[in-house]
Motif scaffolding. Structure first.
Motif: not given
Lengths: 546, 236, 371
Positions: A44-49
């Protein structure tokens, strides 16, 4: 971090990423866990970031093979060529392809059933930056690395300094290396480490420029400026130093521009002064001879475009030199033969006649070619320049004009002092009747000298093509100034013309930044009128018997 | 008491000394001729006296003590110093009479003007041509008209620059007579001329110039006998 | 004859006015024609467009006479007379705007454009027409005096003077193109709505302006004629033909030139202040060096050194220009330059040569036909 756990190996990933962020040194030499990285990109976004941020910081130390690989993956991600399938990610050759290679292992598999991860705005920005960093570090061409650098510059605050330093030390292209070093410095300016900031401030002030000044000025808004005396002192000293250097550089630039303006003025006025000294005729069409020179240059360029191999195009400006001289000289000789010859004892009427000629030439060109500005292809020897000091750049186009004028000056002096024609011109200038008695064909001397003077104006036309715009009315820009050069310099003297051109060109550009262009003209004119009170014959007058 | 006193006059053009510490005194009533080879400084001397050329040093004074050295051309003319130019310098657009009226000068008393004009017309023999534009006169007539213009102002010092250059023998003789008629006890006349016979006919004394200095001063007969003068003129 | 011409390099052979107005039938006829035209405008009431045209031509004729006075009679070719014309025009425009503001209460566009609450200090008093007139003429005389004194004192003359005067008008143009001069900048000044309280476009006002300009032209012609036929006029011709010689006759030529120069400038300013209300606009283009040269062209075409020639030249060239700029605008510059070359090369005394060939005494004809 506050979001729910992801599907794959989240804990391990977090630990990995955290270790990278906290201490890049730990990652030194440690190979990148490619599988974990691709897995995270599918998260998800946080992990990607977190993962992308991690790889950005790791790039400063990681093996270049890993960096290059990460760059490939990130580019695929940005271009939607990355598909997540089970625990792994597939790279597609193009978006929507049926098969892809496993990002970690390289095995080819069908993509059916996979999904492309969605990037949020923040994550996309991070991915672009990290991809740019990878290009900068591992790109195979200068252009690719420069593009990577451009991407980094957009978000310079999120780029670790170490990354820039690594890129700078590895860079082979000198231009890019300079840009990198400057960028590394400005990155260090916002470093959290006070000592490094101070170092960066000093380093920035070492290579002063207007941009450096505004970068440093921006730091005055930093809280440390109020609270940290050492920071404040260093910054103020650096600002003062940069400001001084910038003003010196600007001064040099002004002088340089003045010199190039004076060069054009000299070329326009030298012909005027010779003709005036010889025949007492001021040629109001001299500006149009400049225009003819510029249009001849354009004609040569077009001829090269159509007739010569493309590789030769750059030479057109040099080839135009004789053409412009002969074109202007030819028109000048024709005008002398058809019109001025009949007006020798009536200099005021010859003023009107040459004005009529200028009107004819301007409108003739307007009808024949049009009144738009001409477009010139700029050969490399008149484009760009070399930064010399602070913001002062020695631009090739102006240097071309200056060198051109210098050569013209030497040639003019040689022609006047060392050739039979020059001797005749000087003789007729000083005493026409006596020269005629000695068998000098004064009319022929007049004609040749008029052609020569017109040709000089044509040369000015070549020299100003790379600097000023070229259109039928362009002559008016220079004509009044070149008259003033003749008045100030005195008639029939090349040295006087040179000194006056330098003086008027210099005065114009010196006063302009202080009080504006109009005030510069007003002051120069008033100065000339005052000067004439002391020396009505100009700076250097040829003495003639009354 | 001299009418015109020139004292240590030096005129420099660049590196060339056209006049080099020249001194000269012309008495009232005297006709003085200044002769010399080309480049001796004759015309420069007249230019300096009339204010056209500024001397570097030296003085030019009149008998009343008036200093002309730094005066303007117009002031010098109004002080009574008049020059007849070598090239006839008349105003072609104006009639003979108008030229003479201008010649009277700005300070000419209005009551005297008609008499002076009539006298000048009579002395120059131009009565019949009074209403003709000067541009239409023959060369010799222009010379006389110019002399007439000078006369009309009744000058105290009269400077004549090669008055017979380009004239026929006949006209030369007539000009010599005219100069004789111009002679007055209160007037000094300075003539520059090449024509030796003419100089001998009109001048009381001659001054021979050479390279900006006085080579000889005295009677014409003396000048003819002077070894240095002969050497300068004949190159022996 | 050749000796005479050598001494007057700038000017073709002399034209000599006779002793009285009757001595110049051309001029007397022109003055009569001008007065008759004025009378015709009042009596016949032609179309306002035509009346306005006549008025503009008359203003140009005044301008041409002012230049002929210094060029034809004194040998000083000014290529900057547009400056004096513009000073008259600008001051007149300022008066018209200030006056309309005072009468109607509507602030001029200029104020809104510059964001002014009121007009700047130097506009003070310009609501008064006599003050505006005095300012226009006085300022012109002052500018002409300073420039003339500086030039004539240091004996700047001939072509030198011409190109320095051109630089003067050029610099003035650059100055007026600036907006911060408070004189309209690039746009200049326009939108004049009142003249002495009357609405500007009314036929009576149009006719009044044209008639006033014609009367001024007649007065300027008669005055200039008296001047050039006087002893002072002889001195002007003498100065034109051989200034150095005139000085050695005891005349201070600087004062003579300065006086006539200032007079000429003031006449040019008069032309400007009569011209502006008739065209309804003034902008810095009136200061372009080309326009100033055109004035000289009118004089040269009409006949240099003849007051009547200046009038004929100004009217002929401008009437042709009005007609051709409408009929075939691209052709006008070619026709103008062609005219100049024909006149300069073939007709040293302008159009008058065509008419005068058989009327002049032989010596004048010979002198006049020399190149």
């Amino acid at each position: 971090m506050a979001e729910g756990p992801g599907r794959f190996g989240l804990v391990a990933l977090l630990l990995w990423a955290a270790s990278l962020v906290a201490s890049p040194a730990l990652a030194a030499g440690a190979p990148l866990d490619r599988g974990a990285f691709t897995t995270a990109l599918c998260g998800d976004g946080a992990v990607q970031g977190t993962a992308v941020e991690g790889i950005l910081h790791a790039s400063a130390e990681a093996e270049s093979g890993d960096v290059a690989w990460a760059g490939t993956v990130l580019r695929a991600l940005l271009e939607r060529r990355l598909t997540c399938l089970g625990g792994s990610a597939l790279l597609l050759d193009r978006a929507g392809a049926a098969d892809g290679r496993d990002a970690a292992t390289g095995a080819v598999r069908p993509v059916a059933g996979g999904r492309a991860p969605v990037l949020g705005l923040r994550q996309r920005a991070l991915a672009e930056t990290a991809s740019g960093a990878a290009s900068l570090l591992t790109g195979s061409g200068v252009a690719a690395r420069r593009a990577g650098l451009a991407t980094l510059e957009r978000r310079i605050t999120s780029v670790p300094e170490a990354l820039l330093l690594r890129a700078a030390s590895a860079e082979t292209d000198p231009g890019l290396k300079v840009s990198l070093a400057a960028l590394a410095q400005s990155a260090a300016l916002s470093s959290a480490d006070p000592a490094r900031r101070l170092g960066a401030i000093r380093a920035v002030s070492e290579s002063p420029s207007g941009a450096a000044f505004s970068r440093l000025s921006a730091l005055k808004a930093d809280p440390a400026y109020g609270s940290d005396p050492a920071f404040r002192g260093t910054l103020d000293a650096a600002l003062a130093r940069v400001a001084r250097a910038v003003s010196i550089g600007d001064g040099l630039a002004v002088l340089y521009n003045g010199l190039s303006f004076a060069s054009i003025l000299f070329m326009a006025a030298a012909g005027l002064a010779i003709i005036f000294g010889l025949m007492g005729v001021i040629n109001l069409a001299q500006g149009e001879f400049i225009m003819i020179g510029a249009y001849a240059t354009y004609g040569v360029q077009e001829a090269f475009r159509r007739l010569a191999p493309p590789a030769w195009l750059d030479a057109y400006l040099l080839a135009a030199i004789p053409v412009a001289f002969l074109a202007a000289a030819g028109v000048g000789i024709a005008i002398e033969a058809l019109i001025l010859r009949h007006l020798y004892r009536r200099p005021l009427m010859s003023l009107l006649a040459t004005w009529a000629v200028s009107l004819l030439l301007i409108n003739g060109v307007r009808v024949a070619v049009g009144s738009q500005n001409l477009q010139f292809a700029m050969p490399p020897y008149v484009s760009g320049g070399v930064p010399l000091y602070a913001d002062f750049v020695v631009t090739w186009n102006r240097l071309f004009a200056i060198a051109f004028a210098a050569v013209t000056l030497v040639l003019t002096l040689v022609i006047l002092k060392r050739t039979p024609l020059g001797l005749d011109i000087r003789a007729v200038t000083q005493n026409r009747d006596m020269a005629a008695c000695l068998g000098i064909r004064t009319r022929r001397v007049d004609r040749l000298a008029f052609g020569f003077g017109s040709g000089l104006a044509g040369l000015a036309g070549v020299a100003l093509c790379p600097i000023y715009s070229v259109n039928p009315g362009m002559g008016a820009t220079f004509i009044v100034d070149s008259f003033m050069v003749v008045v100030l310099g005195g008639v029939g003297t090349v040295v006087g013309t040179l000194v006056a051109a330098l003086g008027i060109g210099g005065a114009n550009v010196l006063i302009e930044p202080l009080y504006g262009a109009v005030a510069a003209k007003v002051i120069v004119l008033a100065g000339i009128i005052l000067f004439l009170q002391r020396r009505p014959e100009g700076l250097f007058a040829v003495r003639r018997r009354r | 008491m001299s009418a015109l006193v020139i004292d240590g006059l030096t005129v420099v053009f660049g590196a060339f000394r056209a006049l080099d510490g020249l001194s000269l005194a012309v008495d009232p009533g005297e006709v003085r001729a200044v002769i010399g080879p080309n480049g001796a400084g004759k015309t420069t001397l007249l230019d300096a006296i009339t204010g056209i050329t500024r001397p570097r040093s030296g003085r030019i004074r009149l008998d009343d003590g008036r200093d002309l050295t730094r005066a303007s051309e117009a002031e010098i003319a109004r002080a009574g110093v008049r020059r007849k130019f070598q090239k006839p310098s008349v105003f072609p657009a104006l009639t003979v009479r108008e030229n003479l009226a201008l010649g009277c000068g700005p300070d000419c008393p209005a009551r005297e003007r008609p008499a002076r004009l009539a006298r000048a017309l009579a002395e120059t023999g131009l009565e019949a041509r009074a209403a003709v534009p000067a541009g239409a006169l023959a060369h010799g007539e222009k010379q006389w008209l110019e002399i007439g213009m000078v006369l009309a102002s009744e000058p105290r010092v009269l400077l004549l620059d090669e008055p017979v250059a380009g004239l026929s023998d006949d006209e030369t003789a007539r000009t010599a007579d005219l100069i004789g008629a111009l002679r007055r006890p209160d007037r000094a006349i300075l003539v520059i001329e090449h024509d030796m016979a003419f100089v001998e006919a009109v001048a009381d004394r001659v001054t021979v110039l050479h390279e900006g200095r006085t080579l000889f001063e005295g009677a014409m007969a003396g000048a003819r006998a002077d070894a240095r003068v002969i050497e300068v003129f004949l190159g022996r | 004859m050749s000796g005479a011409l050598d001494l007057s390099p700038g000017v073709p052979a002399a034209r000599r006015p006779g002793p009285s107005l009757g001595g110049d039938p051309l001029l007397a006829g022109l003055v009569g024609l001008v007065l008759a035209t004025a009378l015709a405008l009042v009596l016949l009431q032609p179309a306002p467009y035509l009346v306005n045209l006549v008025g503009q031509l008359a203003a140009f004729a005044i301008l041409a006479v002012s230049l002929d006075l210094v060029w034809g009679y004194l040998g000083i070719l000014s290529l900057g007379h547009g400056l004096f014309f513009a000073i008259g025009g600008y001051v007149c425009a300022m008066h018209l705007l200030a006056h309309a503001y005072a009468v109607t209460g509507t602030p001029p566009d200029l104020m809104q454009f510059m964001g002014w609450k009121s007009l700047p200090v130097y506009w003070t008093g310009l609501t008064s027409a006599p003050y505006a007139l005095a300012l226009a003429l006085g300022l012109t005389a002052a500018v002409a005096f300073v420039f003339g004194l500086a030039s004539f004192r240091s004996r700047v003359n001939g072509v030198y003077f011409s190109i320095i005067s051109q630089a003067l008008v050029y610099v003035a143009m650059l100055l007026m193109f600036r907006n911060d001069t408070g004189l309209g900048g690039n746009n200049g000044m326009t939108g004049f709505s009142r003249l002495f309280g009357w609405p500007m476009g009314a036929p009576g006002v149009v006719t009044g302006l044209a008639v006033a300009t014609l009367l001024c032209l007649a007065a300027v012609l008669v005055g200039a004629r008296v001047l050039v036929a006087s002893p002072l006029g002889r001195r002007m011709l003498a100065c034109r033909d051989d200034e150095a010689r005139l000085r050695t006759l005891g005349y201070g030529t600087t004062r003579l030139k300065l006086g006539i120069w200032c007079l000429s400038a003031v006449i040019a300013a008069l032309a400007g202040l009569l011209y502006v209300p008739q065209v309804g606009i003034i902008n810095p283009r009136v200061l372009s060096p080309d326009l100033s040269i055109e004035i000289a062209v009118w004089v040269a075409i009409g006949g240099l050194g003849r007051l009547g020639g200046a009038v004929i030249g100004a009217v002929a060239v401008n009437a042709l220009k009005f007609w051709l700029s409408a009929a075939m605008p691209e052709a006008w510059p070619f026709i103008l330059s062609g005219l100049v070359l024909v006149v300069v090369l073939g007709l040293p005394n302008g159009l008058l040569d065509l008419a005068a060939l058989r009327l002049k005494p032989t010596w004048l004809r010979r002198a006049g036909s020399r190149p």
